[in-house]
Design a protein around this motif. Structure first.
Motif, PDB file in Angstrom:
ATOM      1  N   ASP A 186       0.711  -1.282   0.098  1.00  8.15           N
ATOM      2  CA  ASP A 186      -0.054   0.053   0.097  1.00  8.15           C
ATOM      3  C   ASP A 186       0.763   1.361   0.084  1.00  8.15           C
ATOM      4  O   ASP A 186       0.324   2.109  -0.501  1.00  8.15           O
ATOM      5  N   ALA A 187       2.150   1.328   0.630  1.00  7.77           N
ATOM      6  CA  ALA A 187       2.645   2.453   0.703  1.00  7.77           C
ATOM      7  C   ALA A 187       3.529   2.772  -0.870  1.00  7.77           C
ATOM      8  O   ALA A 187       3.502   3.788  -1.130  1.00  7.77           O
ATOM      9  N   ALA A 188       3.710   1.419  -1.556  1.00  9.47           N
ATOM     10  CA  ALA A 188       3.989   1.825  -2.911  1.00  9.47           C
ATOM     11  C   ALA A 188       3.054   2.441  -3.770  1.00  9.47           C
ATOM     12  O   ALA A 188       3.293   3.382  -4.424  1.00  9.47           O
ATOM     13  N   VAL A 189       1.972   2.131  -3.713  1.00 11.64           N
ATOM     14  CA  VAL A 189       0.781   2.685  -4.521  1.00 11.64           C
ATOM     15  C   VAL A 189       0.486   4.160  -3.772  1.00 11.64           C
ATOM     16  O   VAL A 189       0.023   4.820  -4.754  1.00 11.64           O
ATOM     17  N   ASP A 190       0.543   4.387  -2.609  1.00  8.27           N
ATOM     18  CA  ASP A 190       0.320   5.694  -2.334  1.00  8.27           C
ATOM     19  C   ASP A 190       1.202   6.740  -2.663  1.00  8.27           C
ATOM     20  O   ASP A 190       1.074   7.836  -2.938  1.00  8.27           O
ATOM     21  N   ASP A 215      -5.540  10.173 -14.402  1.00  9.85           N
ATOM     22  CA  ASP A 215      -5.867  10.612 -13.107  1.00  9.85           C
ATOM     23  C   ASP A 215      -5.206   9.813 -11.810  1.00  9.85           C
ATOM     24  O   ASP A 215      -5.651  10.124 -10.640  1.00  9.85           O
ATOM     25  N   GLY A 216      -4.345   8.878 -12.140  1.00 10.75           N
ATOM     26  CA  GLY A 216      -3.680   8.093 -11.391  1.00 10.75           C
ATOM     27  C   GLY A 216      -3.774   6.742 -11.568  1.00 10.75           C
ATOM     28  O   GLY A 216      -4.228   6.080 -12.348  1.00 10.75           O
ATOM     29  N   PRO A 217      -3.184   6.002 -10.555  1.00  8.46           N
ATOM     30  CA  PRO A 217      -3.170   4.373 -10.497  1.00  8.46           C
ATOM     31  C   PRO A 217      -4.455   3.849 -10.308  1.00  8.46           C
ATOM     32  O   PRO A 217      -5.122   4.009  -9.310  1.00  8.46           O
ATOM     33  N   GLU A 218      -4.500   2.697 -10.968  1.00  7.19           N
ATOM     34  CA  GLU A 218      -5.999   1.869 -10.923  1.00  7.19           C
ATOM     35  C   GLU A 218      -5.276   0.356 -10.554  1.00  7.19           C
ATOM     36  O   GLU A 218      -4.673   0.046 -11.289  1.00  7.19           O
ATOM     37  N   ARG A 271       0.264   7.448  -6.108  1.00  8.12           N
ATOM     38  CA  ARG A 271      -0.927   8.148  -6.138  1.00  8.12           C
ATOM     39  C   ARG A 271      -0.697   9.722  -5.906  1.00  8.12           C
ATOM     40  O   ARG A 271      -1.252  10.623  -6.196  1.00  8.12           O
ATOM     41  N   ALA A 272       0.328   9.674  -4.890  1.00  6.59           N
ATOM     42  CA  ALA A 272       0.426  11.358  -4.133  1.00  6.59           C
ATOM     43  C   ALA A 272       1.374  12.013  -5.144  1.00  6.59           C
ATOM     44  O   ALA A 272       1.517  13.499  -5.066  1.00  6.59           O
ATOM     45  N   ASN A 273       2.272  11.233  -6.134  1.00 10.22           N
ATOM     46  CA  ASN A 273       3.276  12.060  -6.772  1.00 10.22           C
ATOM     47  C   ASN A 273       3.155  11.624  -8.260  1.00 10.22           C
ATOM     48  O   ASN A 273       3.494  10.716  -8.871  1.00 10.22           O
ATOM     49  N   ARG A 287       9.745   7.299 -15.361  1.00 10.06           N
ATOM     50  CA  ARG A 287       8.544   7.691 -14.693  1.00 10.06           C
ATOM     51  C   ARG A 287       7.280   6.677 -14.971  1.00 10.06           C
ATOM     52  O   ARG A 287       7.279   6.117 -16.007  1.00 10.06           O
ATOM     53  N   LEU A 288       6.417   6.916 -14.188  1.00 16.04           N
ATOM     54  CA  LEU A 288       5.352   5.809 -14.274  1.00 16.04           C
ATOM     55  C   LEU A 288       4.316   6.647 -15.148  1.00 16.04           C
ATOM     56  O   LEU A 288       3.183   7.297 -14.559  1.00 16.04           O
TER      57      LEU A 288
END
Length: 411
Positions: free
Chosen positions: A297-301, A392-395, A304-306, A360-361
């Motif tokens: 979850d830390a990786a996904v967060d 709009d970010g990671p799914e 999502r935040a950056n 970059r992702l």
């Protein structure tokens, strides 16, 4: 028949313009550059060197050794042949005339070996006739690594099949151990198991999973089933001889993957699920499980935040989380790999250790997130989900991911 996909040409031209690179120069020799071979449509390679130039506003141009021109029958673009090395260099100089930079599959200091496919001598050759060679890694992220709408749709279908199959596999393992699986409404429902044979070993269950995935319409499907100490071996393979018995009071791991069959655009899905063949896992098992979930979850967060996050950023977030909980010495691999039409795709990986992946992702790419801890001789835990980068970010897939360790009580 060799050709270049029209969508690829369009997106490649757009990416080249955006990055201020004059052209993309594909090179291959005996399939040493799998990416170029696949893009050109010659996945088996050729015995002699060829180049293909892709430049905005220009017809793609192939430079091919004369004896192998017949292998390019039907090539709808420009083609020039050569015989000797001196003629090849002359034609290459003409092809690249006036260009300041061309992208090729290189990676400085081999930091991203997945795309470091062009020999240093070829780079030297190209630069000797004019342009500077730059890495194509960002072009790849914007073209070959893109899932596309159809690929994304098919990935979702595969992801849900994997999730249901994994849950079913745990229920069969529980039955084999003389236990009854406890419900987990947070994850996918199992398939119906009435009438299914009860597996006795890891290998038996792996064979059942492979057959089930094929029956559900997946190809490229495979699995790892591991219990107890075998779960502490990241790439364990349960063989017919010597495979462990599915017995009670053991950690249970199932890693499985596949893509929808008969669909060239289908994108792989890849997941790992964990359980305990008993009602109450020991504290060390629970603590390690909680750690890998927090790392995932830390990786996904971080992603999502950056919006500018790289694969290395996400890897460090997961790794730091595990280290803070005392598992620094139990991390054996990177946090995730690129996924596309290949299980290990050409796009960004979540890696700051095995390689320095600073890509970059970007929207349109996808990858796995699979932190793990491996306590040799005891047990291991890995939780694996997939992520698709939308605008709009990671799914995250599948639609319901695992937070609770699956358990089984006395039947």
């Amino acid at each position: 028949m060799p050709d270049l996909d029209a969508t690829f040409l369009e997106t490649a031209s757009r990416e080249l313009k955006k990055r201020g690179i004059d052209a993309w120069l594909l090179y291959d020799f005996r399939a040493c550059n799998a990416l170029a071979a696949d893009l050109v449509g010659l996945p088996e390679g050729q015995k002699r060197r060829y180049f293909v130039l892709i430049a905005p506003g220009r017809t793609p141009h192939a430079l091919v050794q004369k004896i192998e021109v017949s292998g390019w029958d039907g090539w709808p673009h420009r083609l020039t042949s050569y015989v000797g090395w001196d003629e090849m260099e002359t034609e290459l100089r003409r092809m690249l005339d006036g260009m300041d930079s061309v992208a090729m599959e290189v990676s400085p200091r081999d930091s991203i070996p997945y795309v470091d496919n062009v020999p240093a001598g070829v780079v030297e050759l190209v630069e000797s006739v004019g342009p500077r060679v730059v890495s194509s890694v960002d072009l790849i992220s914007g073209t070959a690594a893109q899932w596309g709408a159809r690929g994304t749709e098919l990935h979702h279908r595969a992801a849900e099949i994997l999730a249901r199959t994994a849950r079913t596999a745990f229920e069969l393992a529980a039955r084999a151990a003389g236990l009854s699986p406890e419900a987990d409404p947070g994850t996918a429902d199992a398939f119906e198991t009435a009438g299914e044979p009860t597996p006795e070993t890891e290998h038996d269950l792996a064979e059942w999973i492979r057959a089930r995935l094929r029956a559900e319409g997946l190809t490229g499907a495979d699995t790892i089933v591991a219990v107890g100490p075998n779960a502490a071996k990241p790439h364990y393979e349960p063989l017919a001889e010597g495979s462990a018995t599915l017995a009670a009071e053991q950690v249970f791991m199932v890693d499985l993957w596949g893509r929808v069959a008969g669909e060239p655009e289908a994108v792989f899905a890849d997941q790992t699920w964990m359980g305990y063949l008993g009602p109450e896992p020991p504290p060390d098992v629970t603590e390690a499980w909680d750690a890998v979930v927090a790392a995932r979850d830390a990786a996904v967060d971080v992603i999502r935040a950056n919006p500018g996050a790289t694969g290395a950023d996400a890897d460090r977030a997961a790794r730091d989380t595990l280290a803070a909980r005392g598992y620094a010495d139990a991390i054996f691999h990177r946090t995730g790999h690129g996924i596309d039409r290949e299980l290990h795709g050409v796009g960004p990986t979540l890696d700051s250790i095995e390689m320095r992946d600073d890509r970059r992702l970007v929207p349109g790419v996808g990858f796995s997130v699979e932190p793990g801890v491996y306590l040799e001789g005891r047990f291991g835990h890995r939780t694996e989900i997939d992520v698709y980068m939308r605008e709009d970010g990671p799914e995250v897939t599948p639609s319901r991911i695992q937070y609770n360790l699956w358990r089984a009580a006395d039947a």
